[in-house]
Structure formats: C-alpha cells, structure tokens
Design an enzyme around this catalytic site. Structure first.
Site, PDB file in Angstrom:
ATOM      1  N   ARG A  42       0.823  -1.218   0.000  1.00 21.65           N
ATOM      2  CA  ARG A  42       0.000   0.000   0.000  1.00 21.65           C
ATOM      3  C   ARG A  42       0.854   1.264   0.000  1.00 21.65           C
ATOM      4  O   ARG A  42       0.426   2.296  -0.532  1.00 21.65           O
ATOM      5  CB  ARG A  42      -0.941  -0.003   1.208  1.00 21.65           C
ATOM      6  CG  ARG A  42      -2.012  -1.074   1.127  1.00 21.65           C
ATOM      7  CD  ARG A  42      -3.042  -0.943   2.216  1.00 21.65           C
ATOM      8  NE  ARG A  42      -4.081  -1.955   2.073  1.00 21.65           N
ATOM      9  CZ  ARG A  42      -5.217  -1.950   2.747  1.00 21.65           C
ATOM     10  NH1 ARG A  42      -5.461  -0.989   3.624  1.00 21.65           N
ATOM     11  NH2 ARG A  42      -6.107  -2.903   2.563  1.00 21.65           N
ATOM     12  N   LYS A 204     -16.182 -13.054   5.269  1.00 19.67           N
ATOM     13  CA  LYS A 204     -17.114 -11.939   5.448  1.00 19.67           C
ATOM     14  C   LYS A 204     -18.228 -12.073   4.413  1.00 19.67           C
ATOM     15  O   LYS A 204     -18.097 -11.655   3.270  1.00 19.67           O
ATOM     16  CB  LYS A 204     -16.385 -10.611   5.310  1.00 19.67           C
ATOM     17  CG  LYS A 204     -15.342 -10.381   6.396  1.00 19.67           C
ATOM     18  CD  LYS A 204     -14.600  -9.073   6.181  1.00 19.67           C
ATOM     19  CE  LYS A 204     -13.530  -8.875   7.235  1.00 19.67           C
ATOM     20  NZ  LYS A 204     -12.743  -7.637   7.013  1.00 19.67           N
ATOM     21  N   GLY A 356      -7.868  -7.321   1.273  1.00 17.35           N
ATOM     22  CA  GLY A 356      -6.582  -7.611   1.906  1.00 17.35           C
ATOM     23  C   GLY A 356      -6.258  -9.089   1.960  1.00 17.35           C
ATOM     24  O   GLY A 356      -5.115  -9.506   1.713  1.00 17.35           O
ATOM     25  N   GLY A 380     -13.647  -3.343   2.153  1.00 18.90           N
ATOM     26  CA  GLY A 380     -15.055  -2.987   2.321  1.00 18.90           C
ATOM     27  C   GLY A 380     -15.516  -1.930   1.337  1.00 18.90           C
ATOM     28  O   GLY A 380     -16.642  -1.978   0.824  1.00 18.90           O
TER      29      GLY A 380
END
Length: 398
Positions: A42, A204, A356, A380
């Site tokens: 990143r 998730k 990620g 997200g």
C-alpha cells in the site's frame, strides 16, 4: 459513474509552491515482535502520486490511519515506522509529525521548502477523526491548499480526513491510484469483457453477497467458495456440519440459486476437519459434511472444476480466499485459484483482485503483481462500491 478529476488534469504549475494534503491508506501489516512492516504494497502504490506532486514543486502533507486505536495513542500503531519506510522508497527525508494538533503546525509547514514531505501521526489516535468532528476537520484543512484522495480503501468512511476536511477545499482531486481503481471498477460494472467470471470467497459473507447481487446479471459464471458457498449449499438442503455460513442470508441464497443456478458454481468436494488446529482429523468429503466437521478448504475435484472455468480472455474479478489459506494445510485451493487467475491474465484476461485477504493469498501463491491486471487496495470500500453504495470519499471529489 461520474468521472472524477485527477491530479494530472491540472497543469503542473497549479501545484507549484502549494501545500497538498494527500489522504493515503498506509494501513499496512506490522510485525509487533520485530517492529517491522510485513508488507509495504500500500505504501509503494502511492509513490507515483507523491512523486508527481513533488515534481510539480508542491509540499506534500500525508495523512493516514493504522489499525483501530479507538481514539487513543497505541505505540505499536504509530506511523513512525511507515514514515521511515516511505523515506527509503522516496530516497528523501520524510518529516514525521507526532503532534499535528499543535497550533503553529500550519506556519511551520509554510516555512518548509517546496518539495518537502510531511507525514502526520496516526489520525485515528484522535477520536475526532472517526467522529468526523467539525473542529478537527477544520484543523486538518488548514494544513494545506489542495486536497487529494489516494485512499480508496477508506473512501466508504465519512471521517474527517476522507470527507469532513475535504468539504473545506475548493480543489478536491483523485490521486493516480484512486483513479485507476475507479476506472477498473467502472469498466467491470458498466462494460466488462466477456466471458465475465466472478470468484467470491472468504469469511465476510454479508458484504460480499450484496456485491454479488449486483454482478449476477452481467457475470457469465460465478464461482463461490468460503462462507458464502456454505450459505448456498445449506439453502439447497445440503448438510454443512459446523461450516461457516450466514443464517440471515439463507432465504436470499435459495432465491438467487433458483434464478441463476446455470451461472453459479459451488464446491463439489471439501477438505474438512473437526477444528482448524486438529489437522489429524482432516478428511475429503464429496457431499454431506459430518456434523462435527467444518469445511476449511475446497477439495481436489473442486479445484479442478474451478480451474477449468478460469481461462484466458474476458474479465475476472476475485475477492476472498477459497479456505483458511493462512494455514498451509488449508491453502491448496486458494493457491491453485491464484495461479489459475495469473495464468488466465497472461493469456489475455483482465483480472481484478480485491481485498486484503485476497492480496495476501496472491503473495502466498507466489504470484507476481505483474501477473494480475489490477490489485485493488480496497476491501469494504470495493464491495460497497460494487454493491451500488456511494462512497462519501469519492463523491466529495471534483
């Protein structure tokens, strides 16, 4: 999707001697034992934007968060180590500002020469950041003349640094990374190349199902693994043992499968165990999962089935691993899929990998960045954007 202005849309002279606040996403994994950065992807992705602004003669003020300190100072979540790594990558001094609430900070930045780089301490050490506090937003805004968003991964948050302070600028621009994210996602949502393959995995579930619902019509095939897969299998009457699933989404999954069953590809065998730690109890099962077992990876037949659908040409979107890839015992499915996506890319497919966990899985599979068309830094935020939810940090830009 409405196009946003990018820093390169303005003349270089516009930035000369100006102070530019760049909201970056330096939320990188830190090894607490060795106090080192485990993965600097990143950080590296922001270098083109920082270099461009420095080349224009600007002063660059960087703001980011790291982890979830919940409004308190947490020593192992300090961005000091990140500023040192950035300094190495830029091959120049990065001035680290531990106390950016000090009254004279704006004056101090004014006195610095053009081409200076300043990094603020972890913004989330202050509760006001996540509260989008008006006074805090104003204080941050006073540090610069121009606002740039280079943090797609936090653009779904209405925080001071992503929204509140941006309101106070006349010029609000996207950095090169955010621009690239928007272009790849827009193409996928509006005019993907066909065949369009979607691969959904991970734990998730709810967020991914919202995104999946928005891709069902345009996708030619949807491979589903992880918790989402066992929600679908349970909805169809299959026995999933103790496998992860979302009870609230079972009825939705049943309806979706009834309408799109010709597109949806589910696991046909499973690597199961009584627990993640008990590798001695591992079994491969072809259909019903025993009551005391949970699926922790896809089986060999499923690997073959999935890989047969991951081929060259077209568009591939992948979010989420096939199983608990962090454990070597349960990483085979994810590694095979990662390598299949890389091979498809080399054969001409456009591949977008997001989240990620998925990027970490790519690393574990020893797939190179150059073997994937675009590795999204958004988790997200990416899923919400695909799901049709407006991102405050993007909408606020010019």
């Amino acid at each position: 999707m409405k196009q946003k202005k990018v820093i390169s849309d303005l003349s270089k002279s516009f930035f000369k001697d100006k102070k530019v606040f760049v909201r970056v996403d330096f939320n990188v994994p830190i090894n607490g034992r060795t106090n080192s950065i485990r993965e600097d992807y990143r950080i590296r992705r922001t270098i083109p934007t920082i270099d461009y602004l420095l080349d224009c003669g600007a002063k660059v003020v960087l703001g980011s968060h790291l982890g979830r300190p919940k409004g308190k100072f947490v020593s192992n979540l300090s961005l000091k180590i990140v500023s040192e790594r950035l300094s190495e990558l830029l091959d120049k001094e990065v001035i680290f500002c531990a106390d950016f609430i000090q009254e004279k900070l704006a004056e101090n930045i004014d006195s610095l020469p053009s081409g200076s780089v300043i990094m603020l301490e972890n913004l989330r050490f202050h509760k006001e950041e996540t509260d989008n506090d008006s006074t805090f937003s104003q204080h941050l805004a006073e540090l610069a003349d121009i606002y740039v968003n280079e943090a797609f991964g936090t653009s779904h948050r209405t925080h001071s640094s992503t929204y509140g302070m941006a309101l106070r600028f006349d010029t609000r621009l996207a950095g090169f990374l955010v621009d690239k994210e928007l272009k790849f996602i827009s193409k996928m949502m509006e005019e993907p190349e066909h065949p369009f393959l979607v691969i959904i995995g991970g734990s998730k579930i709810n967020d991914k199902m919202v995104a999946m619902a928005n891709l069902l019509k345009s996708a030619d095939k949807i491979i589903i693994a992880g918790g989402a897969a066992y929600t679908f299998i349970k909805a169809n009457g299959g026995k999933i043992g103790n496998s992860l699933f979302d009870d609230k989404m079972v009825d939705w999954a049943r309806d979706v499968y009834k309408e799109y069953n010709k597109k949806i590809i589910l696991p046909i065998d499973h690597l199961v165990s009584e627990s993640i730690d008990d590798t001695n109890s591992c079994l491969i099962v072809n259909s019903d999962i025993p009551d005391d077992y949970q699926a922790l990876d896809i089986g060999p037949k499923t690997i073959e089935l999935f890989n047969s659908n991951i081929k060259g040409r077209g568009y591939i979107f992948w979010n989420g691993p096939m199983g608990v890839f962090e454990s070597d015992t349960f990483s085979s499915g994810t590694i095979h899929v990662a390598r299949a996506v890389a091979l498809a890319t080399l054969r001409g497919a456009t591949s977008v990998v997001g989240g990620g966990e998925t990027i970490a899985a790519i690393r574990k599979a020893e797939v190179l960045e150059s073997e994937i068309s675009h590795m999204s830094t958004g988790g997200g935020a990416l899923l919400e954007y695909i799901g049709g939810i407006e991102l405050p940090g993007i909408e606020i830009l010019d």
